[in-house]
Design a protein around this motif. Structure first.
Motif, PDB file in Angstrom:
ATOM      1  N   LYS A   3     -31.586 -29.301 -33.874  1.00  0.00           N
ATOM      2  CA  LYS A   3     -29.931 -28.498 -34.784  1.00  0.00           C
ATOM      3  C   LYS A   3     -29.988 -28.660 -36.147  1.00  0.00           C
ATOM      4  CE  LYS A   3     -24.790 -28.003 -34.831  1.00  0.00           C
ATOM      5  NZ  LYS A   3     -25.156 -25.770 -35.698  1.00  0.00           N
ATOM      6  N   THR A   4     -30.499 -27.649 -36.720  1.00  0.00           N
ATOM      7  CA  THR A   4     -30.052 -27.402 -38.484  1.00  0.00           C
ATOM      8  C   THR A   4     -28.581 -27.467 -38.823  1.00  0.00           C
ATOM      9  OG1 THR A   4     -31.808 -26.504 -38.691  1.00  0.00           O
ATOM     10  CG2 THR A   4     -31.208 -26.694 -40.910  1.00  0.00           C
ATOM     11  N   ASP A   5     -28.510 -28.857 -39.698  1.00  0.00           N
ATOM     12  CA  ASP A   5     -27.230 -28.955 -40.190  1.00  0.00           C
ATOM     13  C   ASP A   5     -26.938 -28.492 -41.472  1.00  0.00           C
ATOM     14  OD1 ASP A   5     -25.302 -30.291 -37.849  1.00  0.00           O
ATOM     15  OD2 ASP A   5     -27.470 -31.046 -37.154  1.00  0.00           O
ATOM     16  N   LEU A   6     -28.358 -29.020 -42.043  1.00  0.00           N
ATOM     17  CA  LEU A   6     -28.497 -28.798 -43.678  1.00  0.00           C
ATOM     18  C   LEU A   6     -29.700 -28.959 -44.179  1.00  0.00           C
ATOM     19  CD1 LEU A   6     -26.258 -29.113 -46.408  1.00  0.00           C
ATOM     20  CD2 LEU A   6     -26.808 -31.480 -46.436  1.00  0.00           C
ATOM     21  N   VAL A   7     -30.031 -27.671 -45.496  1.00  0.00           N
ATOM     22  CA  VAL A   7     -31.390 -27.715 -45.886  1.00  0.00           C
ATOM     23  C   VAL A   7     -30.985 -27.711 -47.333  1.00  0.00           C
ATOM     24  CG1 VAL A   7     -33.128 -26.213 -46.217  1.00  0.00           C
ATOM     25  CG2 VAL A   7     -31.622 -25.591 -44.666  1.00  0.00           C
ATOM     26  N   VAL A   8     -31.997 -29.027 -47.428  1.00  0.00           N
ATOM     27  CA  VAL A   8     -31.484 -29.762 -49.546  1.00  0.00           C
ATOM     28  C   VAL A   8     -32.700 -29.789 -49.659  1.00  0.00           C
ATOM     29  CG1 VAL A   8     -29.735 -30.593 -48.295  1.00  0.00           C
ATOM     30  CG2 VAL A   8     -31.999 -32.196 -47.636  1.00  0.00           C
ATOM     31  N   PRO A   9     -33.172 -29.107 -51.204  1.00  0.00           N
ATOM     32  CA  PRO A   9     -33.360 -29.461 -51.401  1.00  0.00           C
ATOM     33  C   PRO A   9     -34.254 -31.027 -52.055  1.00  0.00           C
ATOM     34  CG  PRO A   9     -32.252 -29.002 -52.884  1.00  0.00           C
ATOM     35  CD  PRO A   9     -32.215 -29.209 -51.955  1.00  0.00           C
ATOM     36  N   ILE A  10     -35.517 -31.421 -52.320  1.00  0.00           N
ATOM     37  CA  ILE A  10     -36.176 -33.291 -52.786  1.00  0.00           C
ATOM     38  C   ILE A  10     -37.406 -32.667 -53.286  1.00  0.00           C
ATOM     39  CG2 ILE A  10     -36.602 -35.601 -52.199  1.00  0.00           C
ATOM     40  CD1 ILE A  10     -35.090 -34.727 -49.438  1.00  0.00           C
ATOM     41  N   GLY A  11     -37.762 -32.958 -54.272  1.00  0.00           N
ATOM     42  CA  GLY A  11     -38.714 -32.886 -55.158  1.00  0.00           C
ATOM     43  C   GLY A  11     -39.461 -31.695 -54.750  1.00  0.00           C
ATOM     44  N   ARG A  12     -41.098 -31.109 -54.028  1.00  0.00           N
ATOM     45  CA  ARG A  12     -41.436 -29.961 -54.011  1.00  0.00           C
ATOM     46  C   ARG A  12     -40.931 -29.367 -52.680  1.00  0.00           C
ATOM     47  NH1 ARG A  12     -47.105 -29.563 -56.471  1.00  0.00           N
ATOM     48  NH2 ARG A  12     -47.051 -28.204 -54.268  1.00  0.00           N
ATOM     49  N   SER A  13     -40.124 -30.310 -52.203  1.00  0.00           N
ATOM     50  CA  SER A  13     -39.918 -30.079 -50.254  1.00  0.00           C
ATOM     51  C   SER A  13     -38.500 -29.415 -50.342  1.00  0.00           C
ATOM     52  CB  SER A  13     -39.880 -31.616 -49.498  1.00  0.00           C
ATOM     53  OG  SER A  13     -41.253 -31.090 -49.943  1.00  0.00           O
ATOM     54  N   LEU A  14     -39.175 -28.464 -49.105  1.00  0.00           N
ATOM     55  CA  LEU A  14     -37.088 -28.204 -48.979  1.00  0.00           C
ATOM     56  C   LEU A  14     -37.113 -29.294 -47.717  1.00  0.00           C
ATOM     57  CD1 LEU A  14     -36.754 -24.207 -49.527  1.00  0.00           C
ATOM     58  CD2 LEU A  14     -35.226 -25.908 -50.095  1.00  0.00           C
ATOM     59  N   CYS A  15     -35.397 -29.666 -47.637  1.00  0.00           N
ATOM     60  CA  CYS A  15     -35.889 -31.110 -45.968  1.00  0.00           C
ATOM     61  C   CYS A  15     -34.292 -30.033 -44.910  1.00  0.00           C
ATOM     62  CB  CYS A  15     -35.681 -31.777 -46.807  1.00  0.00           C
ATOM     63  SG  CYS A  15     -36.533 -32.701 -48.025  1.00  0.00           S
ATOM     64  N   TRP A  16     -35.261 -30.010 -43.587  1.00  0.00           N
ATOM     65  CA  TRP A  16     -34.636 -29.492 -42.942  1.00  0.00           C
ATOM     66  C   TRP A  16     -33.620 -30.317 -42.300  1.00  0.00           C
ATOM     67  CZ3 TRP A  16     -37.979 -26.777 -45.327  1.00  0.00           C
ATOM     68  CH2 TRP A  16     -37.889 -24.742 -45.255  1.00  0.00           C
ATOM     69  N   VAL A  17     -32.561 -30.448 -41.832  1.00  0.00           N
ATOM     70  CA  VAL A  17     -31.699 -32.112 -41.557  1.00  0.00           C
ATOM     71  C   VAL A  17     -31.437 -31.482 -40.393  1.00  0.00           C
ATOM     72  CG1 VAL A  17     -29.815 -34.018 -41.847  1.00  0.00           C
ATOM     73  CG2 VAL A  17     -31.670 -32.466 -44.199  1.00  0.00           C
ATOM     74  N   ASP A  18     -31.182 -32.673 -39.315  1.00  0.00           N
ATOM     75  CA  ASP A  18     -30.410 -32.481 -37.875  1.00  0.00           C
ATOM     76  C   ASP A  18     -29.886 -33.779 -37.982  1.00  0.00           C
ATOM     77  OD1 ASP A  18     -29.616 -33.034 -35.362  1.00  0.00           O
ATOM     78  OD2 ASP A  18     -31.221 -31.418 -34.629  1.00  0.00           O
ATOM     79  N   TYR A  19     -28.149 -34.173 -37.790  1.00  0.00           N
ATOM     80  CA  TYR A  19     -27.842 -35.604 -38.232  1.00  0.00           C
ATOM     81  C   TYR A  19     -27.932 -36.086 -36.660  1.00  0.00           C
ATOM     82  CZ  TYR A  19     -25.512 -33.115 -42.179  1.00  0.00           C
ATOM     83  OH  TYR A  19     -25.343 -32.943 -43.251  1.00  0.00           O
ATOM     84  N   TYR A  20     -28.507 -36.009 -35.754  1.00  0.00           N
ATOM     85  CA  TYR A  20     -28.861 -36.797 -34.615  1.00  0.00           C
ATOM     86  C   TYR A  20     -30.595 -37.122 -34.562  1.00  0.00           C
ATOM     87  CZ  TYR A  20     -23.893 -36.498 -34.551  1.00  0.00           C
ATOM     88  OH  TYR A  20     -22.611 -36.105 -34.783  1.00  0.00           O
ATOM     89  N   GLN A  21     -31.495 -36.346 -35.566  1.00  0.00           N
ATOM     90  CA  GLN A  21     -32.839 -36.882 -35.048  1.00  0.00           C
ATOM     91  C   GLN A  21     -33.304 -37.429 -36.361  1.00  0.00           C
ATOM     92  OE1 GLN A  21     -35.346 -34.543 -32.759  1.00  0.00           O
ATOM     93  NE2 GLN A  21     -33.593 -32.655 -32.359  1.00  0.00           N
ATOM     94  N   GLY A  22     -33.578 -36.552 -37.322  1.00  0.00           N
ATOM     95  CA  GLY A  22     -33.844 -36.198 -38.553  1.00  0.00           C
ATOM     96  C   GLY A  22     -34.208 -36.080 -39.933  1.00  0.00           C
ATOM     97  N   ILE A  23     -35.220 -35.531 -40.540  1.00  0.00           N
ATOM     98  CA  ILE A  23     -35.145 -34.661 -42.226  1.00  0.00           C
ATOM     99  C   ILE A  23     -36.634 -34.631 -41.715  1.00  0.00           C
ATOM    100  CG2 ILE A  23     -35.222 -34.203 -44.047  1.00  0.00           C
ATOM    101  CD1 ILE A  23     -33.271 -37.097 -44.054  1.00  0.00           C
TER     102      ILE A  23
END
Length: 396
Positions: free
Chosen positions: A180-200
């Motif tokens: 479940k994607t909780d958040l999408v954040v930009p880091i460097g050249r990447s977009l990062c899809w975050v699941d708060y109970y699995q990972g990035i």
């Protein structure tokens, strides 16, 4: 029309409103513009577009959806361009069709590919206003569909979305079935899809615009083992987790904030723990042992500051863009439509500031504006330096 709230530095709120001249009369229930994400000088937002025939209200969710990016450039920027509003082209690949669509022009939502707000992000890159908007659709056979739109497009080509089907390597150990994607954040050249109970899940989206294969640009970072021991709270679909947050500071420091508690969770028993991602390639986290704060200590900070804050569990943590030790929390008073924002230096154990959240209906403004204002639920803050690109006397 109300835009999503944006959280700025030092516990200050900024609201953006869309003034739509000549807009047809729209009955209540029509969704106004919503900010989805922001990065640097740009904001991505979504809005539904009513049909040309304003009398047609058969199925409001079937209205077309437009995505727009609003960008500003400061006086110190290398670009001297005025503020711009870029309308992204509709995306039909993978959308459904309906024979009745021919009666509704220019298009209807059934034709469009469904993209959910929580799966979308924006990454600004380059020095001339370049940005990339990305969306992910998860498949249950260890594949994801990555949809990207680059602005500006390659020379001589119209702006358009692309779809890349990416295979998730087994060694990444991502459970897409429960992701479940909780958040999408930009880091460097990447977009990062975050699941708060699995990972990035990090994807180098700039590689696509440069012709490099995206499949080779996948990277996965699991959360710290202690954070993985907790289970996801039952919350409404689409609502974010109020007690976890991954944040990226302006200096590129990646932080995970967890407000951990026993189950069932009493409001006066919790521990705030943060981790720092020290090696993104190895996926190694460091627990910030000097910034751990328990419930009694947290409430003690409020008492020491002689503040009349409610004794409730803090929620929706957001790390300061300029100081990774400073976290903003929301305190929602039970039984009252009243919320406070507090800013705590977790290392120095100091309550730096607090402010009551002013609801929009309490602000001055014409009744026509107030009628369209929405209830504040607490999860609509987006950390951004967007205001730093605006002149104090700017009218945009």
């Amino acid at each position: 029309m109300k835009w999503q709230h944006l959280q700025l530095l030092e516990i200050a709120l900024s609201r953006l409103y869309l003034h739509w001249a000549g807009r047809p009369q729209i009955r209540r229930g029509f969704a106004g513009p919503t900010a989805i994400a922001a990065h640097r000088n740009s904001i991505l937002f979504r809005m539904s577009v009513p049909f040309v025939d304003s009398m047609c209200w058969i199925d409001i969710p079937s209205f077309p959806v437009d995505y727009l990016v609003y960008s500003c450039y400061s006086s110190s920027s290398s670009s001297s361009s005025p503020p711009s509003l870029t309308v992204l082209p509709p995306f039909f690949d993978g959308g459904r069709t309906d024979p009745s669509d021919k009666y509704f022009q220019p298009y209807r939502r059934q034709h469009q590919r469904i993209m959910f707000n929580h799966n979308m992000g924006i990454l600004c890159h380059g020095d001339n206003g370049e940005f990339t908007v990305g969306d992910i659709t998860y498949r249950y056979d260890q594949e994801v569909d990555l949809c990207l739109l680059h602005h500006p497009p390659p020379a001589g080509t119209p702006p358009k979305w692309s779809v890349n089907r990416l295979q998730i390597p087994p060694e990444m150990k991502i459970d897409l079935y429960s992701w479940k994607t909780d958040l999408v954040v930009p880091i460097g050249r990447s977009l990062c899809w975050v699941d708060y109970y699995q990972g990035i899940l990090l994807i180098d989206v700039v590689a696509d615009s440069q012709g490099s294969p995206i499949q080779q640009q996948l990277h996965y970072v699991r959360l710290p083992s202690q954070a993985l021991k907790s289970r996801r709270l039952y919350i409404d679909p689409g609502a974010p987790d109020p007690f976890r947050r991954v944040c990226v500071t302006d200096a590129g420091i990646i932080k995970l904030v967890c407000i951990l508690t026993k189950y069932p969770p009493p409001d006066d028993e919790f521990t705030i723990i943060t981790w720092t991602l020290v090696d993104i390639n190895q996926g190694s986290w460091r627990k910030d042992v000097d910034t751990i704060v328990g419930a009694d200590e947290f409430f003690g900070l409020c008492k020491a500051a002689k503040s009349c804050l409610p004794r409730v569990r803090p929620s929706f943590p957001v790390v300061s863009l300029v100081d990774p030790d400073v976290i903003c929390f929301l305190l929602k008073e039970k039984g009252r439509n009243l919320s406070w924002m507090v800013e705590v230096n977790m290392r120095n154990k100091v309550l730096q500031s607090s402010a009551i959240y002013i609801n929009e209906e309490e602000e001055e403004g014409p009744p026509s504006e107030k009628d369209r204002r929405n209830t504040f639920f607490g999860h609509s803050f987006i950390p951004t330096k967007f205001s730093s690109y605006l002149a104090e006397d700017a009218i945009t």
